[in-house]
Design a protein around this motif. Structure first.
Motif, PDB file in Angstrom:
ATOM      1  N   ASN A   1       0.848  -1.395   0.002  1.00  0.00           N
ATOM      2  CA  ASN A   1       0.040  -0.025   0.164  1.00  0.00           C
ATOM      3  C   ASN A   1       0.877   1.327   0.079  1.00  0.00           C
ATOM      4  OD1 ASN A   1      -2.078   1.814   0.373  1.00  0.00           O
ATOM      5  ND2 ASN A   1      -2.651   1.108   2.460  1.00  0.00           N
ATOM      6  N   TRP A   2       0.361   2.432  -0.128  1.00  0.00           N
ATOM      7  CA  TRP A   2       1.164   3.687  -0.153  1.00  0.00           C
ATOM      8  C   TRP A   2       1.503   4.073   1.464  1.00  0.00           C
ATOM      9  CZ3 TRP A   2       1.157   7.347  -4.246  1.00  0.00           C
ATOM     10  CH2 TRP A   2       0.308   7.063  -5.205  1.00  0.00           C
ATOM     11  N   GLY A   3       2.652   4.613   1.506  1.00  0.00           N
ATOM     12  CA  GLY A   3       2.930   5.102   2.762  1.00  0.00           C
ATOM     13  C   GLY A   3       2.060   5.920   3.450  1.00  0.00           C
ATOM     14  N   ASP A   4       1.764   5.921   4.929  1.00  0.00           N
ATOM     15  CA  ASP A   4       0.642   6.630   5.615  1.00  0.00           C
ATOM     16  C   ASP A   4      -0.728   6.400   5.095  1.00  0.00           C
ATOM     17  OD1 ASP A   4       2.810   7.758   7.025  1.00  0.00           O
ATOM     18  OD2 ASP A   4       2.978   9.540   5.899  1.00  0.00           O
ATOM     19  N   TYR A   5      -1.032   5.230   4.725  1.00  0.00           N
ATOM     20  CA  TYR A   5      -2.389   4.971   4.395  1.00  0.00           C
ATOM     21  C   TYR A   5      -3.079   3.975   4.734  1.00  0.00           C
ATOM     22  CZ  TYR A   5      -5.096   6.128   0.046  1.00  0.00           C
ATOM     23  OH  TYR A   5      -5.845   6.578  -1.105  1.00  0.00           O
ATOM     24  N   MET A   6      -2.904   3.719   6.239  1.00  0.00           N
ATOM     25  CA  MET A   6      -3.452   2.397   6.915  1.00  0.00           C
ATOM     26  C   MET A   6      -3.319   2.707   8.272  1.00  0.00           C
ATOM     27  SD  MET A   6      -5.064  -0.471   6.848  1.00  0.00           S
ATOM     28  CE  MET A   6      -5.138  -0.767   5.389  1.00  0.00           C
TER      29      MET A   6
ATOM     30  N   PRO B   1      -3.324   0.715  -6.472  1.00  0.00           N
ATOM     31  CA  PRO B   1      -2.915   1.943  -7.399  1.00  0.00           C
ATOM     32  C   PRO B   1      -4.211   2.804  -7.574  1.00  0.00           C
ATOM     33  CG  PRO B   1      -3.860  -0.226  -8.634  1.00  0.00           C
ATOM     34  CD  PRO B   1      -3.723  -0.592  -7.080  1.00  0.00           C
ATOM     35  N   SER B   2      -3.726   3.789  -8.122  1.00  0.00           N
ATOM     36  CA  SER B   2      -4.536   4.836  -8.689  1.00  0.00           C
ATOM     37  C   SER B   2      -5.128   4.642  -9.728  1.00  0.00           C
ATOM     38  CB  SER B   2      -3.876   6.269  -8.773  1.00  0.00           C
ATOM     39  OG  SER B   2      -3.309   6.635  -7.840  1.00  0.00           O
ATOM     40  N   THR B   3      -6.154   5.055 -10.334  1.00  0.00           N
ATOM     41  CA  THR B   3      -6.847   4.697 -11.468  1.00  0.00           C
ATOM     42  C   THR B   3      -6.108   4.752 -12.722  1.00  0.00           C
ATOM     43  OG1 THR B   3      -7.493   7.054 -11.772  1.00  0.00           O
ATOM     44  CG2 THR B   3      -9.232   5.752 -10.887  1.00  0.00           C
TER      45      THR B   3
ATOM     46  N   ALA C   1       0.112  18.858  -1.748  1.00  0.00           N
ATOM     47  CA  ALA C   1      -0.504  18.179  -0.644  1.00  0.00           C
ATOM     48  C   ALA C   1      -1.542  17.293  -1.186  1.00  0.00           C
ATOM     49  CB  ALA C   1      -0.550  18.927   0.716  1.00  0.00           C
ATOM     50  N   TRP C   2      -1.378  16.049  -0.595  1.00  0.00           N
ATOM     51  CA  TRP C   2      -2.716  15.195  -0.555  1.00  0.00           C
ATOM     52  C   TRP C   2      -3.538  15.785   0.496  1.00  0.00           C
ATOM     53  CZ3 TRP C   2       1.569  11.197  -1.669  1.00  0.00           C
ATOM     54  CH2 TRP C   2       1.689  10.825  -3.081  1.00  0.00           C
ATOM     55  N   SER C   3      -4.949  15.635   0.002  1.00  0.00           N
ATOM     56  CA  SER C   3      -5.784  16.181   1.017  1.00  0.00           C
ATOM     57  C   SER C   3      -5.838  15.551   2.445  1.00  0.00           C
ATOM     58  CB  SER C   3      -7.544  15.880   0.610  1.00  0.00           C
ATOM     59  OG  SER C   3      -7.377  14.682  -0.097  1.00  0.00           O
ATOM     60  N   GLY C   4      -5.703  14.344   2.693  1.00  0.00           N
ATOM     61  CA  GLY C   4      -5.558  13.543   3.988  1.00  0.00           C
ATOM     62  C   GLY C   4      -4.501  14.161   4.714  1.00  0.00           C
ATOM     63  N   ASP C   5      -3.468  14.326   4.044  1.00  0.00           N
ATOM     64  CA  ASP C   5      -2.331  14.867   4.776  1.00  0.00           C
ATOM     65  C   ASP C   5      -2.577  16.423   5.077  1.00  0.00           C
ATOM     66  OD1 ASP C   5      -0.811  12.712   4.544  1.00  0.00           O
ATOM     67  OD2 ASP C   5       0.518  13.504   2.817  1.00  0.00           O
ATOM     68  N   ALA C   6      -2.956  17.006   4.434  1.00  0.00           N
ATOM     69  CA  ALA C   6      -3.425  18.540   4.545  1.00  0.00           C
ATOM     70  C   ALA C   6      -4.213  18.529   5.897  1.00  0.00           C
ATOM     71  CB  ALA C   6      -4.220  19.161   3.549  1.00  0.00           C
TER      72      ALA C   6
ATOM     73  N   VAL D   1      -8.167  14.842  -9.125  1.00  0.00           N
ATOM     74  CA  VAL D   1      -8.923  13.982  -8.102  1.00  0.00           C
ATOM     75  C   VAL D   1      -8.560  12.577  -8.586  1.00  0.00           C
ATOM     76  CG1 VAL D   1     -11.307  13.308  -7.461  1.00  0.00           C
ATOM     77  CG2 VAL D   1     -10.877  15.809  -8.210  1.00  0.00           C
ATOM     78  N   TRP D   2      -7.804  12.114  -7.368  1.00  0.00           N
ATOM     79  CA  TRP D   2      -7.351  10.570  -7.539  1.00  0.00           C
ATOM     80  C   TRP D   2      -8.623   9.585  -6.889  1.00  0.00           C
ATOM     81  CZ3 TRP D   2      -6.488   9.243  -2.786  1.00  0.00           C
ATOM     82  CH2 TRP D   2      -6.093  10.157  -1.722  1.00  0.00           C
ATOM     83  N   VAL D   3      -8.489   8.466  -7.322  1.00  0.00           N
ATOM     84  CA  VAL D   3      -9.237   7.442  -6.691  1.00  0.00           C
ATOM     85  C   VAL D   3      -8.262   6.185  -6.680  1.00  0.00           C
ATOM     86  CG1 VAL D   3     -11.249   5.614  -6.486  1.00  0.00           C
ATOM     87  CG2 VAL D   3     -11.418   8.140  -7.586  1.00  0.00           C
ATOM     88  N   ASP D   4      -8.062   5.874  -5.396  1.00  0.00           N
ATOM     89  CA  ASP D   4      -7.138   4.559  -5.244  1.00  0.00           C
ATOM     90  C   ASP D   4      -7.963   3.365  -5.204  1.00  0.00           C
ATOM     91  OD1 ASP D   4      -4.971   6.257  -5.961  1.00  0.00           O
ATOM     92  OD2 ASP D   4      -4.784   6.581  -3.412  1.00  0.00           O
ATOM     93  N   SER D   5      -7.653   2.322  -5.792  1.00  0.00           N
ATOM     94  CA  SER D   5      -8.338   0.875  -5.642  1.00  0.00           C
ATOM     95  C   SER D   5      -7.585  -0.285  -5.238  1.00  0.00           C
ATOM     96  CB  SER D   5      -9.076   0.749  -7.127  1.00  0.00           C
ATOM     97  OG  SER D   5      -9.982   1.858  -7.400  1.00  0.00           O
TER      98      SER D   5
ATOM     99  N   GLY E   1      -7.800  10.715   7.256  1.00  0.00           N
ATOM    100  CA  GLY E   1      -8.204  11.905   6.819  1.00  0.00           C
ATOM    101  C   GLY E   1      -8.389  12.151   5.224  1.00  0.00           C
ATOM    102  N   TYR E   2      -8.454  10.945   4.557  1.00  0.00           N
ATOM    103  CA  TYR E   2      -8.917  10.982   3.040  1.00  0.00           C
ATOM    104  C   TYR E   2     -10.374  10.716   3.012  1.00  0.00           C
ATOM    105  CZ  TYR E   2      -4.041  11.025   1.927  1.00  0.00           C
ATOM    106  OH  TYR E   2      -2.558  11.407   1.761  1.00  0.00           O
ATOM    107  N   SER E   3     -10.697  10.917   1.870  1.00  0.00           N
ATOM    108  CA  SER E   3     -12.165  10.617   1.600  1.00  0.00           C
ATOM    109  C   SER E   3     -12.380   9.413   1.164  1.00  0.00           C
ATOM    110  CB  SER E   3     -12.473  11.545   0.104  1.00  0.00           C
ATOM    111  OG  SER E   3     -11.661  12.603   0.186  1.00  0.00           O
TER     112      SER E   3
END
Ligand code: N2P
Length: 344
Positions: A32-37, A80-82, A225-230, A251-255, A289-291
């Motif tokens: 997974n991406w860093g800081d994403y869990m 990955p992102s779309t 910045a990515w919104s969650g980090d912000a 606008v990114w979507v990770d799946s 903090g992400y959507s």
């Protein structure tokens, strides 16, 4: 004496082998991406399913691609992102999903399913989405920022952080100029290259995962910045603001997806379905903090998160912003430009 010791050792080795064979614990390899869990979510999964999570992280989609292509890693779930999902599909790296094994798929908001990158979600299930914007210290800067042009303003020399990410940094500069985030036009890209090379003397650093500290320490004033980090930085210091510049953004979507090389597909399905549980989705959304694309999870979020404009911008986010797509043959041109910028 020597023979007896050898014999004892052989017996021990055999015993170890047998125990390993019988009690072999089920595992799932998640990349997974860093800081994403939230680590607590991994613990809850292990407790509920008795499946051990082996967890590893990357910083960019390109790093994920390189790792998958290198082989020998056998990840069971990747995120990955779309645009990168499209690359994976073109290269036949991803397994087709049996959505019957993911009953919690029904919790997803239809706005984030059936995307152009994967019609019918045959290969992927959304994890989180978000935006890229400018995170800045409004107190130090003394005024509001509303344009990507701020990132090129000499008055912020030495205080600007850009993403160390080829598609994102070239992408937002394209947007600033009024072009598509996915432009493959060599002239537009040459213009971007020139601007980003000129901008280099203003830059504090290029990074994707180390901008919070220099911002909070006052060494940098504004950063992509990515919104969650912000969201997290603003919670720590309310002098910071996050803006999606008026020219629009990514606008990114990770799946979540299961690579063809996965060795633990059943465990991968269980992991994906667990993430889509409403209460787990809500816990993750609050932690990250992400959507969340999970409407049942979003409904569980407290006020201030559920309706926070950094996380859930008002209006249709897809309208003025672009979603990255695979730029196919132009990838080479992007890479060439990026190398040129970084080495200049
Ligand atoms: C957190 C991951 C950001 C995901 N660092 C961007 N797609």
């Amino acid at each position: 004496m020597k023979t007896r010791m050898m014999l004892a050792l052989a017996v021990l080795a055999l015993a170890a082998l047998l125990t390993a064979g019988c009690g072999k614990q089920a595992v799932v390899n998640v990349y997974n991406w860093g800081d994403y869990m939230d680590p607590a979510v991994l613990e809850a999964f292990e407790k509920e399913t008795k499946i051990k999570v082996i967890y590893d992280v990357y910083s960019t989609n390109e790093e994920l691609l390189a790792k998958l292509k290198a082989g020998g890693t056998n990840y069971d779930v990747v995120i990955p992102s779309t645009n990168m999902l499209e690359v994976f599909l073109a290269q036949d790296l991803i397994s087709e999903l049996d959505l019957g094994k993911i009953p919690n798929f029904k919790n997803l908001d239809p706005q984030f399913t059936d995307l152009v990158s994967d019609p019918g979600n045959k290969y992927s299930v959304p994890y989180f989405w978000g935006t890229i914007g400018i995170l800045y210290n409004a107190k130090t800067i003394g005024s509001d920022i509303d344009s990507w042009r701020a990132m090129f303003d000499p008055k912020y020399s030495g205080k600007i952080i850009m993403f160390d990410s080829v598609r994102d940094t070239i992408g937002v500069t394209l947007k600033m100029l009024g072009y598509s985030l996915n432009s493959t036009d060599p002239e537009q890209l040459a213009e971007v290259e020139r601007l980003l090379i000129e901008q280099k003397e203003l830059i504090h650093s290029y990074t994707v995962d180390a901008y919070e500290d220099p911002l909070l320490a006052g060494d940098a004033w504004l950063s992509m910045a990515w919104s969650g980090d912000a969201f997290k930085v603003i919670a720590e210091n309310p002098d910071f603001k996050y803006v999606i510049p008026k020219e629009g953004t990514n606008v990114w979507v990770d799946s979540m997806a299961i690579p063809k090389s996965a060795k633990n597909k059943d465990a991968a399905y269980k992991f994906i379905d667990f993430i889509l549980k409403p209460e787990i989705g809500a816990q993750l959304a609050q932690y990250l903090g992400y959507s969340t694309p999970n409407k049942e999870a979003q409904a569980l979020l407290p006020e201030g998160v559920r309706d926070n404009p950094v996380i859930y911008p008002t209006g249709n986010v897809f309208e003025m912003n672009d979603v990255q797509v695979d730029i196919k043959e132009a990838t080479e041109l992007y890479d060439r430009i990026w190398t040129e910028i970084k080495s200049n």
